[in-house]
Design a protein around this motif. Structure first.
Motif, PDB file in Angstrom:
ATOM      1  N   LEU A  10      -8.055  -1.408  17.514  1.00  0.00           N
ATOM      2  CA  LEU A  10      -7.193  -2.212  16.651  1.00  0.00           C
ATOM      3  C   LEU A  10      -7.447  -3.705  16.828  1.00  0.00           C
ATOM      4  CD1 LEU A  10      -3.943  -0.153  17.177  1.00  0.00           C
ATOM      5  CD2 LEU A  10      -5.176  -0.377  15.008  1.00  0.00           C
ATOM      6  N   PHE A  69     -11.961  -1.419  13.247  1.00  0.00           N
ATOM      7  CA  PHE A  69     -10.522  -1.628  13.056  1.00  0.00           C
ATOM      8  C   PHE A  69      -9.913  -0.494  12.239  1.00  0.00           C
ATOM      9  CE2 PHE A  69      -7.342  -3.574  10.051  1.00  0.00           C
ATOM     10  CZ  PHE A  69      -6.275  -3.509  10.925  1.00  0.00           C
ATOM     11  N   GLY A 195      -3.460  -5.448  13.257  1.00  0.00           N
ATOM     12  CA  GLY A 195      -4.159  -4.952  14.442  1.00  0.00           C
ATOM     13  C   GLY A 195      -3.451  -5.321  15.725  1.00  0.00           C
TER      14      GLY A 195
END
Length: 208
Positions: A10, A69, A195
Motif C-alpha cells: 500500500l 499499490f 495507501g
C-alpha cells in the motif's frame, strides 16, 4: 487477516506520487525553454526531446508502483470482504501511464492511452463504494469521495481545451500546464492518502 501480510504494498501509493512529482519537476531542466506553467507533461518526453528516454523510464517506474499499490489495495479490500473492483480500476491506470510514456507525442497511440486514463480516474469512486459498508474504513471512504469530486473538477477544467473558442479556455490557456498537472496531482494525492490510511490500519491490525 491475510491482507495484513500485503500491507507494505500500500505504501507504493505514496511512492508512485513521489516518483511522478520528482520526475515531472526535475526532467524539464533538461529541456531548453520548457515552461511548467504553459506546457503539458507529455511535451517533456515528446519525440525529439532530450528527456525522451528518461521520461519513458519515469512513467514505466510509476506504472510499476501503481501496479504494486493496486495489488495491496486488492488484498486490503478482499480481506475485509469488500468488492475489489476499485483495485482493478487502479491497476488499469498503470497500463495508461506506461502507454503514454512508451508512445511519445505525437504518436497516434499517445492520445489513446491518455484518454484511457479516464478509467483510472474512477478508482476513488469504486474504492469508496467497495469500502462503504466497512465500519473502520469510513475515513478512507470520505477521503475517496472528496478526491473523486476534486478529480472531476480537474477533468472539467481540462476538457475546456476541446472548446478552444470558449471564454473559460481563454483564461486557462496561459496556464494550461498547471491545469493538467492539477488533475494528475489530485489522482496521485488520492493514491497516496488511501495507501497511507490503509497501511496504518493494516499495521494496527497486525499488532492485535
Amino acid at each position: 487477516m491475510v491482507w495484513v501480510r500485503c500491507v507494505r504494498r500500500l505504501l507504493f501509493g505514496p511512492i508512485a506520487g513521489a516518483v511522478f512529482v520528482a520526475g515531472v519537476v526535475g526532467l524539464p531542466f533538461a529541456v531548453p525553454g520548457y515552461s511548467q506553467v504553459r506546457q503539458t507533461v507529455s511535451e517533456i518526453g515528446e519525440e525529439g526531446s532530450p528527456a525522451r528516454v528518461p521520461f519513458t523510464l519515469l512513467l514505466c517506474a510509476v506504472a510499476v508502483c501503481i501496479l504494486l499499490f493496486s495489488s495491496g489495495l486488492r488484498a486490503a479490500m478482499r480481506g475485509r470482504g469488500a468488492s475489489s473492483i476499485g483495485a482493478y480500476v487502479t491497476g488499469a491506470t498503470a497500463l495508461s501511464v506506461a502507454g503514454v510514456g512508451v508512445f511519445a507525442f505525437p504518436h497516434p497511440l499517445h492520445n489513446v492511452f491518455g484518454l484511457s486514463e479516464l478509467v483510472g480516474y474512477q478508482a476513488p469512486l469504486f474504492v469508496a463504494l467497495g469500502l462503504r459498508v466497512i465500519p473502520d474504513a469510513k475515513g478512507v471512504v470520505r477521503f475517496s469521495w472528496l478526491m473523486y469530486a476534486l478529480i472531476w473538477i480537474a477533468i472539467a477544467m481540462n476538457l475546456t481545451a476541446i472548446f478552444r473558442s470558449g471564454a473559460v479556455w481563454s483564461h486557462l490557456k496561459p496556464c494550461y500546464g498547471l491545469v493538467q498537472r492539477a488533475l494528475f496531482a489530485t489522482w496521485f494525492a488520492w493514491s497516496a492518502g488511501t495507501g497511507w490510511l490503509l497501511f496504518r490500519q493494516g499495521t494496527e491490525a497486525g499488532r492485535r
